[in-house]
Every structure is written in structure tokens, then in C-alpha cells.
Scaffold this motif. Sequence first.
Motif, PDB file in Angstrom:
ATOM      1  N   GLY A 288      14.192  65.547 -47.504  1.00 45.89           N
ATOM      2  CA  GLY A 288      15.534  65.740 -47.822  1.00 45.89           C
ATOM      3  C   GLY A 288      16.306  66.283 -46.757  1.00 45.89           C
ATOM      4  N   VAL A 289      15.598  66.425 -45.590  1.00 44.27           N
ATOM      5  CA  VAL A 289      15.940  67.279 -44.261  1.00 44.27           C
ATOM      6  C   VAL A 289      16.841  66.079 -43.439  1.00 44.27           C
ATOM      7  N   ARG A 290      18.245  66.304 -43.328  1.00 45.58           N
ATOM      8  CA  ARG A 290      19.003  65.372 -42.688  1.00 45.58           C
ATOM      9  C   ARG A 290      19.843  66.182 -41.580  1.00 45.58           C
ATOM     10  N   ASN A 291      19.017  66.758 -40.655  1.00 39.54           N
ATOM     11  CA  ASN A 291      19.513  67.626 -39.318  1.00 39.54           C
ATOM     12  C   ASN A 291      18.662  67.317 -38.523  1.00 39.54           C
ATOM     13  N   TYR A 292      19.009  66.642 -37.303  1.00 43.40           N
ATOM     14  CA  TYR A 292      18.011  66.451 -36.218  1.00 43.40           C
ATOM     15  C   TYR A 292      17.374  67.584 -35.744  1.00 43.40           C
ATOM     16  N   GLN A 293      17.815  68.384 -35.222  1.00 43.78           N
ATOM     17  CA  GLN A 293      17.193  69.687 -34.816  1.00 43.78           C
ATOM     18  C   GLN A 293      16.034  70.146 -36.154  1.00 43.78           C
ATOM     19  N   ALA A 294      16.360  70.339 -37.051  1.00 41.15           N
ATOM     20  CA  ALA A 294      15.552  70.806 -38.230  1.00 41.15           C
ATOM     21  C   ALA A 294      14.255  69.627 -38.244  1.00 41.15           C
ATOM     22  N   ARG A 295      14.790  68.329 -38.129  1.00 39.79           N
ATOM     23  CA  ARG A 295      13.845  67.435 -38.406  1.00 39.79           C
ATOM     24  C   ARG A 295      12.665  67.399 -37.070  1.00 39.79           C
ATOM     25  N   ASN A 296      13.468  67.706 -36.028  1.00 40.26           N
ATOM     26  CA  ASN A 296      12.350  67.837 -35.012  1.00 40.26           C
ATOM     27  C   ASN A 296      11.193  69.041 -34.974  1.00 40.26           C
ATOM     28  N   PHE A 297      11.894  69.977 -35.706  1.00 43.09           N
ATOM     29  CA  PHE A 297      10.987  71.229 -35.966  1.00 43.09           C
ATOM     30  C   PHE A 297      10.064  70.794 -37.074  1.00 43.09           C
ATOM     31  N   LEU A 298      10.277  69.883 -37.990  1.00 46.51           N
ATOM     32  CA  LEU A 298       9.515  69.325 -39.146  1.00 46.51           C
ATOM     33  C   LEU A 298       8.201  68.456 -38.268  1.00 46.51           C
ATOM     34  N   ARG A 299       8.520  67.859 -37.232  1.00 50.70           N
ATOM     35  CA  ARG A 299       7.488  67.139 -36.664  1.00 50.70           C
ATOM     36  C   ARG A 299       6.766  67.922 -35.804  1.00 50.70           C
ATOM     37  N   GLU A 300       7.228  69.116 -35.440  1.00 54.32           N
ATOM     38  CA  GLU A 300       6.298  69.922 -34.780  1.00 54.32           C
ATOM     39  C   GLU A 300       5.300  70.857 -35.571  1.00 54.32           C
ATOM     40  N   MET A 301       5.482  70.772 -36.828  1.00 59.99           N
ATOM     41  CA  MET A 301       4.518  71.515 -37.625  1.00 59.99           C
ATOM     42  C   MET A 301       3.145  71.013 -37.762  1.00 59.99           C
ATOM     43  N   GLN A 302       2.047  71.942 -37.714  1.00 63.29           N
ATOM     44  CA  GLN A 302       0.695  71.664 -37.541  1.00 63.29           C
ATOM     45  C   GLN A 302       0.029  72.295 -38.743  1.00 63.29           C
ATOM     46  N   LEU A 303      -1.080  71.443 -38.961  1.00 61.04           N
ATOM     47  CA  LEU A 303      -1.669  71.713 -40.451  1.00 61.04           C
ATOM     48  C   LEU A 303      -2.059  73.170 -40.081  1.00 61.04           C
ATOM     49  N   GLY A 304      -1.877  74.050 -41.205  1.00 55.25           N
ATOM     50  CA  GLY A 304      -2.391  75.618 -41.246  1.00 55.25           C
ATOM     51  C   GLY A 304      -1.242  76.332 -40.863  1.00 55.25           C
ATOM     52  N   ASP A 305      -0.168  75.977 -40.240  1.00 52.89           N
ATOM     53  CA  ASP A 305       0.814  76.806 -40.080  1.00 52.89           C
ATOM     54  C   ASP A 305       1.371  77.452 -41.179  1.00 52.89           C
ATOM     55  N   VAL A 306       1.742  78.552 -41.153  1.00 55.95           N
ATOM     56  CA  VAL A 306       2.243  79.499 -42.141  1.00 55.95           C
ATOM     57  C   VAL A 306       3.814  79.314 -42.128  1.00 55.95           C
ATOM     58  N   VAL A 307       4.246  79.139 -43.464  1.00 52.54           N
ATOM     59  CA  VAL A 307       5.897  78.912 -43.717  1.00 52.54           C
ATOM     60  C   VAL A 307       6.129  79.947 -44.625  1.00 52.54           C
ATOM     61  N   LEU A 308       7.323  80.612 -44.098  1.00 50.40           N
ATOM     62  CA  LEU A 308       8.087  81.605 -45.004  1.00 50.40           C
ATOM     63  C   LEU A 308       9.037  80.682 -45.720  1.00 50.40           C
ATOM     64  N   ILE A 309       8.997  80.983 -46.935  1.00 45.71           N
ATOM     65  CA  ILE A 309      10.030  80.278 -47.902  1.00 45.71           C
ATOM     66  C   ILE A 309      11.178  80.888 -48.200  1.00 45.71           C
ATOM     67  N   GLN A 310      12.592  80.416 -47.849  1.00 46.20           N
ATOM     68  CA  GLN A 310      13.666  81.223 -48.148  1.00 46.20           C
ATOM     69  C   GLN A 310      14.710  80.435 -49.188  1.00 46.20           C
ATOM     70  N   HIS A 311      15.084  81.178 -50.186  1.00 43.20           N
ATOM     71  CA  HIS A 311      16.098  80.767 -51.099  1.00 43.20           C
ATOM     72  C   HIS A 311      17.144  80.894 -50.670  1.00 43.20           C
ATOM     73  N   SER A 312      18.060  79.673 -50.690  1.00 48.14           N
ATOM     74  CA  SER A 312      19.435  80.169 -50.115  1.00 48.14           C
ATOM     75  C   SER A 312      20.440  79.524 -51.154  1.00 48.14           C
ATOM     76  N   SER A 313      21.556  79.350 -50.801  1.00 42.43           N
ATOM     77  CA  SER A 313      22.652  79.011 -51.641  1.00 42.43           C
ATOM     78  C   SER A 313      22.688  79.547 -52.936  1.00 42.43           C
ATOM     79  N   CYS A 314      22.298  81.004 -53.028  1.00 38.50           N
ATOM     80  CA  CYS A 314      22.099  81.544 -54.408  1.00 38.50           C
ATOM     81  C   CYS A 314      22.694  82.899 -54.410  1.00 38.50           C
ATOM     82  N   LYS A 315      22.690  83.515 -55.543  1.00 38.43           N
ATOM     83  CA  LYS A 315      23.440  84.947 -55.540  1.00 38.43           C
ATOM     84  C   LYS A 315      23.162  85.875 -54.359  1.00 38.43           C
TER      85      LYS A 315
END
Length: 159
Positions: free
Chosen positions: A28-55
Motif C-alpha cells: 500500500g505504499v504510494r510514495n516514490y521515495q518510500a518505495r525506493n526505500f522498500l526496494r533497498e530493504m535486505q533480508l534480516g534488516d531490523v524494522v522499527l514499527i511506528q503507530h501513526s495517525s492515532c492519539k
Amino acid sequence: MRHWLVKTEPDAFSLDDLRRETPALWDGVRNYQARNFLREMQLGDVVLIQHSSCKVPAVVGLAVVSELALPDPTASDPEHKGFDPRQVADIDADKPPRWVAPRLSYLRPLRNSLPIARLKARPELADSHLVRRARLSVMPLSESEAACIASLAGDTLLP
């Protein structure tokens, strides 16, 4: 290994949803810069999850990249809000997919949720994508930035 921060709206797909559905396609990511970052992700990379648009927007947990970016199926689905007819045309023309989605696997919640407002106040994070480009849904973090965030949450980046 690299570190990433990805945003998600907990009403749409929360850290708990990732835990239940792991591994999950991060679509569902529809921003080109964010898409490019998704393409750079490699197996085993650590991802921090942020909840947004919430209180209280906050970094809440950890995941790991478990499969490299695939064509995002939501971009080819006319019934999905993220449908993009250019994705279909690209695939039909044997071009690389315009929109991609890696699979992320749940690791665990952070010991303490870390509000974004607290992160933005930290001088050591002043030059990070998190502060300068806070609107991106996917962004890289340096090792020191990721370690700082984990430390502020009373945690580590280890699984």
C-alpha cells in the motif's frame, strides 16, 4: 544490516496484527521515495514499527525483513484504494513493478512505547529522516539512530 522505521495506522494494521499475520506483506505504499526505500530493504534488516495517525503516535515494536520486495498486489487490484493502472501496464510490458512490498516478520514489542514527540525533541536525532522527513511512511535509520530509539524505549535492537 540496515535499520528502518515504517509507519502504520493501528486502526488499519497494528503491531498486534503483524504478530497474528506474520510474515505480512508491507503493501500500500504510494510514495516514490518510500518505495525506493522498500526496494533497498535486505533480508534480516531490523524494522522499527511506528503507530501513526492515532492519539499518541509512537514507536511500538520490532520486525525483520523476511522477504525482499515483491510487486505490490494492491496496486494491480482495481477494488483496492491503492490501485494504480500504471502498475498493470508496467507488468504487462515486462517492466519492473512500479510499486513493491517486502514481507516483514514480527519480532516483539518494545519494552516501552516511545512517543514520536519525545524523539523529535532529542538533539541526537535532529538530522534524522524521522525529524526532517517525518511524513514518509518508510525511512532508513542509521545504526546510531536506531540504537538511540531503542535505548530511549529501555530496550535493545536484539530479537
